[in-house]
Design a protein around this motif. Sequence first.
Motif, short mmCIF file in Angstrom:
data_model
loop_
_atom_site.label_atom_id
_atom_site.label_comp_id
_atom_site.label_asym_id
_atom_site.label_seq_id
_atom_site.Cartn_x
_atom_site.Cartn_y
_atom_site.Cartn_z
N GLU A 204 0.88 -1.25 0.01
CA GLU A 204 -0.07 0.05 -0.06
C GLU A 204 0.77 1.33 -0.13
O GLU A 204 0.61 2.18 -0.54
CB GLU A 204 -1.08 -0.15 1.25
CG GLU A 204 -1.95 -1.22 1.03
CD GLU A 204 -2.88 -0.80 -0.02
OE1 GLU A 204 -3.09 0.15 -0.46
OE2 GLU A 204 -3.43 -2.09 -0.42
N GLU A 205 1.96 1.12 0.60
CA GLU A 205 3.08 2.42 0.75
C GLU A 205 3.70 2.58 -0.79
O GLU A 205 3.62 3.49 -1.23
CB GLU A 205 4.16 2.03 1.42
CG GLU A 205 5.25 3.22 1.93
CD GLU A 205 6.16 3.10 2.77
OE1 GLU A 205 7.18 3.63 2.73
OE2 GLU A 205 6.14 1.61 3.36
N HIS A 207 1.83 1.64 -3.60
CA HIS A 207 0.79 2.44 -4.50
C HIS A 207 0.56 3.82 -4.31
O HIS A 207 0.42 4.49 -5.14
CB HIS A 207 -0.40 1.41 -4.00
CG HIS A 207 -1.66 1.80 -4.68
ND1 HIS A 207 -2.44 2.79 -4.70
CD2 HIS A 207 -2.03 1.40 -6.05
CE1 HIS A 207 -3.35 2.94 -5.57
NE2 HIS A 207 -3.07 1.86 -6.41
N CYS A 208 0.53 4.43 -2.56
CA CYS A 208 0.60 5.73 -2.59
C CYS A 208 1.78 6.51 -3.22
O CYS A 208 1.50 7.50 -3.61
CB CYS A 208 0.54 5.88 -0.91
SG CYS A 208 -1.15 5.10 -0.24
N ASN A 209 2.92 5.96 -3.25
CA ASN A 209 4.11 6.65 -3.64
C ASN A 209 3.84 6.86 -5.16
O ASN A 209 4.33 7.83 -5.72
CB ASN A 209 5.35 6.09 -3.31
CG ASN A 209 5.59 6.01 -1.77
OD1 ASN A 209 5.30 7.01 -1.21
ND2 ASN A 209 6.38 5.17 -1.42
N ARG A 211 0.94 7.04 -6.92
CA ARG A 211 0.12 7.92 -7.22
C ARG A 211 0.63 9.34 -7.08
O ARG A 211 0.19 10.23 -7.65
CB ARG A 211 -1.16 7.68 -6.23
CG ARG A 211 -2.39 8.47 -6.55
CD ARG A 211 -3.59 8.06 -5.58
NE ARG A 211 -3.98 6.92 -6.29
CZ ARG A 211 -4.85 7.12 -7.30
NH1 ARG A 211 -5.35 8.24 -7.89
NH2 ARG A 211 -5.37 5.98 -7.87
N TYR A 216 -7.67 11.79 -6.69
CA TYR A 216 -8.71 11.13 -7.58
C TYR A 216 -9.68 11.86 -8.61
O TYR A 216 -10.28 12.84 -8.19
CB TYR A 216 -9.55 10.20 -6.20
CG TYR A 216 -8.51 9.38 -5.58
CD1 TYR A 216 -8.65 8.03 -6.03
CD2 TYR A 216 -7.91 9.56 -4.45
CE1 TYR A 216 -7.93 6.94 -5.38
CE2 TYR A 216 -7.48 8.65 -3.92
CZ TYR A 216 -7.38 7.42 -3.96
OH TYR A 216 -6.55 6.58 -3.33
N ARG A 242 -9.14 -1.05 0.72
CA ARG A 242 -8.00 -0.17 0.73
C ARG A 242 -7.83 0.01 2.40
O ARG A 242 -9.02 -0.04 2.97
CB ARG A 242 -8.28 1.05 0.06
CG ARG A 242 -8.14 0.94 -1.42
CD ARG A 242 -6.78 0.69 -1.78
NE ARG A 242 -6.75 0.63 -3.43
CZ ARG A 242 -5.56 0.20 -3.99
NH1 ARG A 242 -4.61 -0.37 -3.32
NH2 ARG A 242 -5.72 0.08 -5.35
N VAL A 246 -6.34 5.46 3.85
CA VAL A 246 -6.20 5.72 2.53
C VAL A 246 -7.72 6.05 1.82
O VAL A 246 -7.79 7.14 1.26
CB VAL A 246 -5.61 4.72 1.62
CG1 VAL A 246 -6.01 4.88 0.07
CG2 VAL A 246 -4.44 4.30 1.96
N GLU A 249 -8.94 9.57 3.42
CA GLU A 249 -8.45 10.85 2.72
C GLU A 249 -8.97 10.64 1.24
O GLU A 249 -9.07 12.05 0.61
CB GLU A 249 -6.70 10.49 2.58
CG GLU A 249 -6.13 10.66 3.92
CD GLU A 249 -4.57 10.36 3.95
OE1 GLU A 249 -4.03 9.98 2.77
OE2 GLU A 249 -3.88 10.24 4.76
#
Length: 385
Positions: A204-205, A207-209, A211, A216, A242, A246, A249
């Motif tokens: 997940e980290e 994936h966030c990096n 993005r 969205y 998710r 996440v 936010e």
Amino acid sequence: MMVVDTVSASTSIIAHHLFDQRSKAHPHLRRTLHVVSCRPLATEFAGRRLVARVPRQHHPRLADWTVKALAMGVTKEASPRREYRGIPGDGGDMGDMGMTNPKTQWPPRNRADDPKLHNPLLRLERMGCGWLGVIFEWEGVIVEDDAELERQAWFTLAQEEGKSPPLAFVLKRIEGMKSEQAISEVLCWSRDPSELRRLSSRKEEIHCNLRGSAFYQMRNGSREFMSTLANYKIPLAVATTRPRKVIEEAIDAVGVRSFFDAVVAAEDVYRGKPDPEMFLYAAQLLSFIPERCIVFGNSNSAVEAAHDARMKCVAVASKHPIYELNAADLVVKQLDELSVVDLKNLADIESPEFGMEPEPEMEEEEEDDGDSSPSTSVGVDDLFW
């Protein structure tokens, strides 16, 4: 044959013992003899044994009871959770066979009804098709889904851990699953709980990096459709695999916080799709029975999970073609193609909560009407002589 007839005659005339003196002691008493007609047995010799053919008596009522009792047992095993209401068209009592046949309740009980409501209008509204809840998936339904970011996140994690990168069909299979579930059950990278949590958090980290600071993007018609449902006071929930941080936010970023009455994240459930746990928990938070919830998803795993939870499903063809989502109850390209009337018509479809599911039919085997009737052979030993 003469010996057999003599034996039959000798046994038939023995009605009074030779040494019985009770009749002589009371000569004034009259004795009444009851003559009972009986059928002679068909006898034949089999070697040195005398064999008598005794015809078997047929009891059609007892046979029907046996068949119905077996059918009831099979019906109960096939549907153990549903209250058994007996065989259709059978009003008899099976108490003699140890089976109970409860009376069929008509009209069938509506599970949407709440007798605790003292307002008859609210109670009638719950029993109508307008009482429903809506559960949305997040990515691919409300916001645009970027499948390339998900693929890159798995490839980067596999490279960091020294694992083989997942193939395309594997990525398609783990779509919608929780990361821990996909790593342990499909990718088979680890079974240790602490290692699963570490790999899932790292994925997940990544994936966030990937993005980054990108926002969205709402899908066309999503905001308008949710606003229409809110005007009709239809409760909404969002369910996703998710992490909660996440999804919270993301909801605040697009400004749709006021629409949702419940949010289900990865920390709230043990398994993701196609397991129905995520949707069932969302229905529980909305205080709705599953049969009165409509799920909006964008994959076949969402359709499977919704149907397993006894919910209706509307598939949004955002990344899959329409012909691949035919298992859903409705398929649309955008949410604004639907109206509240469409949702009410979908909820009005005959559902299990009304007890209208078809009863299993009992098959009866046809008996052979041949001339030879079944019989029982009784052997008489030679010591009889």
